[in-house]
Design a protein around this motif. Structure first.
Motif, PDB file in Angstrom:
ATOM      1  N   TYR A 178      -0.619  -8.750   2.755  1.00 49.41           N
ATOM      2  CA  TYR A 178      -0.520  -9.175   4.400  1.00 49.41           C
ATOM      3  C   TYR A 178       0.227  -8.056   4.833  1.00 49.41           C
ATOM      4  O   TYR A 178       1.261  -7.750   4.659  1.00 49.41           O
ATOM      5  N   MET A 179      -0.420  -7.773   6.225  1.00 51.55           N
ATOM      6  CA  MET A 179       0.271  -7.066   7.229  1.00 51.55           C
ATOM      7  C   MET A 179       0.983  -7.816   8.090  1.00 51.55           C
ATOM      8  O   MET A 179       0.607  -8.588   8.882  1.00 51.55           O
ATOM      9  N   VAL A 180       2.542  -7.414   8.178  1.00 49.47           N
ATOM     10  CA  VAL A 180       3.381  -7.949   9.123  1.00 49.47           C
ATOM     11  C   VAL A 180       3.510  -6.891  10.300  1.00 49.47           C
ATOM     12  O   VAL A 180       4.154  -5.850  10.048  1.00 49.47           O
ATOM     13  N   TYR A 181       3.114  -7.084  11.489  1.00 49.01           N
ATOM     14  CA  TYR A 181       3.352  -6.387  12.676  1.00 49.01           C
ATOM     15  C   TYR A 181       4.219  -7.128  13.624  1.00 49.01           C
ATOM     16  O   TYR A 181       3.738  -7.861  14.178  1.00 49.01           O
ATOM     17  N   ARG A 182       5.321  -6.495  13.972  1.00 44.41           N
ATOM     18  CA  ARG A 182       6.182  -7.255  14.999  1.00 44.41           C
ATOM     19  C   ARG A 182       6.770  -6.176  16.132  1.00 44.41           C
ATOM     20  O   ARG A 182       6.855  -4.947  15.857  1.00 44.41           O
ATOM     21  N   LEU A 183       6.839  -6.581  17.310  1.00 39.02           N
ATOM     22  CA  LEU A 183       7.397  -5.847  18.289  1.00 39.02           C
ATOM     23  C   LEU A 183       8.603  -6.584  19.003  1.00 39.02           C
ATOM     24  O   LEU A 183       8.558  -7.996  19.339  1.00 39.02           O
ATOM     25  N   ASP A 184       9.603  -5.829  19.202  1.00 39.68           N
ATOM     26  CA  ASP A 184      10.938  -6.328  19.725  1.00 39.68           C
ATOM     27  C   ASP A 184      10.724  -7.038  21.157  1.00 39.68           C
ATOM     28  O   ASP A 184       9.828  -6.572  21.922  1.00 39.68           O
TER      29      ASP A 184
ATOM     30  N   ILE B 123       5.025 -11.449  16.726  1.00 39.70           N
ATOM     31  CA  ILE B 123       4.709 -11.187  15.453  1.00 39.70           C
ATOM     32  C   ILE B 123       3.162 -11.539  15.163  1.00 39.70           C
ATOM     33  O   ILE B 123       2.821 -12.409  15.280  1.00 39.70           O
ATOM     34  N   ASP B 124       2.603 -10.485  14.471  1.00 38.71           N
ATOM     35  CA  ASP B 124       1.245 -10.668  14.127  1.00 38.71           C
ATOM     36  C   ASP B 124       1.021 -10.706  12.389  1.00 38.71           C
ATOM     37  O   ASP B 124       1.762  -9.520  11.998  1.00 38.71           O
ATOM     38  N   ILE B 125       0.511 -11.597  11.784  1.00 41.89           N
ATOM     39  CA  ILE B 125       0.449 -11.538  10.491  1.00 41.89           C
ATOM     40  C   ILE B 125      -0.903 -11.671  10.066  1.00 41.89           C
ATOM     41  O   ILE B 125      -1.528 -12.735  10.482  1.00 41.89           O
ATOM     42  N   ARG B 126      -1.578 -10.742   9.256  1.00 35.62           N
ATOM     43  CA  ARG B 126      -3.080 -10.635   8.897  1.00 35.62           C
ATOM     44  C   ARG B 126      -3.295 -10.252   7.423  1.00 35.62           C
ATOM     45  O   ARG B 126      -2.470  -9.479   6.927  1.00 35.62           O
ATOM     46  N   PRO B 127      -4.067 -10.767   6.931  1.00 40.07           N
ATOM     47  CA  PRO B 127      -4.642 -10.374   5.462  1.00 40.07           C
ATOM     48  C   PRO B 127      -4.902  -8.839   5.738  1.00 40.07           C
ATOM     49  O   PRO B 127      -5.494  -8.284   6.830  1.00 40.07           O
ATOM     50  N   PHE B 128      -4.532  -8.053   4.409  1.00 36.38           N
ATOM     51  CA  PHE B 128      -4.669  -6.834   4.537  1.00 36.38           C
ATOM     52  C   PHE B 128      -5.414  -6.186   3.276  1.00 36.38           C
ATOM     53  O   PHE B 128      -4.928  -6.847   2.094  1.00 36.38           O
ATOM     54  N   ARG B 129      -6.333  -5.154   3.435  1.00 35.34           N
ATOM     55  CA  ARG B 129      -7.094  -4.632   2.047  1.00 35.34           C
ATOM     56  C   ARG B 129      -6.663  -3.375   2.095  1.00 35.34           C
ATOM     57  O   ARG B 129      -7.268  -2.491   3.122  1.00 35.34           O
ATOM     58  N   TRP B 130      -6.024  -2.935   1.138  1.00 37.01           N
ATOM     59  CA  TRP B 130      -5.430  -1.418   1.129  1.00 37.01           C
ATOM     60  C   TRP B 130      -6.636  -0.609   0.386  1.00 37.01           C
ATOM     61  O   TRP B 130      -7.078  -0.999  -0.780  1.00 37.01           O
ATOM     62  N   GLN B 131      -7.240   0.173   0.978  1.00 39.65           N
ATOM     63  CA  GLN B 131      -8.342   0.898   0.796  1.00 39.65           C
ATOM     64  C   GLN B 131      -8.171   2.335   0.636  1.00 39.65           C
ATOM     65  O   GLN B 131      -8.252   2.908  -0.509  1.00 39.65           O
ATOM     66  N   THR B 132      -7.645   3.120   1.531  1.00 35.46           N
ATOM     67  CA  THR B 132      -7.416   4.502   1.491  1.00 35.46           C
ATOM     68  C   THR B 132      -6.143   4.587   0.851  1.00 35.46           C
ATOM     69  O   THR B 132      -4.964   4.140   0.968  1.00 35.46           O
ATOM     70  N   LYS B 133      -6.155   5.515  -0.146  1.00 29.30           N
ATOM     71  CA  LYS B 133      -4.854   5.896  -1.109  1.00 29.30           C
ATOM     72  C   LYS B 133      -4.264   4.728  -1.749  1.00 29.30           C
ATOM     73  O   LYS B 133      -3.125   4.326  -1.633  1.00 29.30           O
ATOM     74  N   ARG B 134      -5.215   3.803  -2.225  1.00 24.84           N
ATOM     75  CA  ARG B 134      -4.910   2.378  -2.666  1.00 24.84           C
ATOM     76  C   ARG B 134      -4.066   2.863  -3.994  1.00 24.84           C
ATOM     77  O   ARG B 134      -4.299   3.378  -4.976  1.00 24.84           O
ATOM     78  N   PRO B 135      -2.997   2.086  -4.094  1.00 18.79           N
ATOM     79  CA  PRO B 135      -1.988   2.233  -5.254  1.00 18.79           C
ATOM     80  C   PRO B 135      -2.689   1.811  -6.421  1.00 18.79           C
ATOM     81  O   PRO B 135      -3.401   0.913  -6.622  1.00 18.79           O
TER      82      PRO B 135
END
Length: 102
Positions: free
Chosen positions: A4-10, A84-96
């Motif tokens: 999940y990606m968590v993006y928050r702004l102050d 605060i925005d929380i979204r599912p995330f799919r790591w594609q580029t340079k995936r660990p």
């Protein structure tokens, strides 16, 4: 586990820098508890290079687990974020390599 990606702004009322400075040690100590699950994290910067939010990629079973983690963060308890925005995330580029294949 899911990502999940968590993006928050102050908040923008001028209080964010003081809140961030006062609460940062507690925030870091709190986030240390999740170090194995936070795959990436750090501040979002404004045009002057000052923190104005944050971005994390977190491993969790579900979004509710991430929401609870974020809600209990000392930064959020102190009222730092305006958004605060929380979204599912799919790591594609340079995936660990330790993540399952797509």
């Amino acid at each position: 586990m899911n990502l999940y990606m968590v993006y928050r702004l102050d908040r923008t009322d001028g209080q964010a820098p003081a809140i961030r400075e006062a609460v940062r040690p507690a925030h870091r100590a709190y986030m240390d508890r999740f170090s194995a699950r936070v795959r990436l994290g750090g501040p979002v910067l404004d045009a002057n290079g000052q923190g104005c939010g944050g971005l994390m990629v977190i491993e969790a079973e579900n979004e509710d687990e991430v929401r609870a983690m974020v809600q209990d963060d000392p930064f959020e308890q102190a009222g730092l974020s305006a958004h605060i925005d929380i979204r599912p995330f799919r790591w594609q580029t340079k995936r660990p390599a330790d993540l399952p294949p797509l």
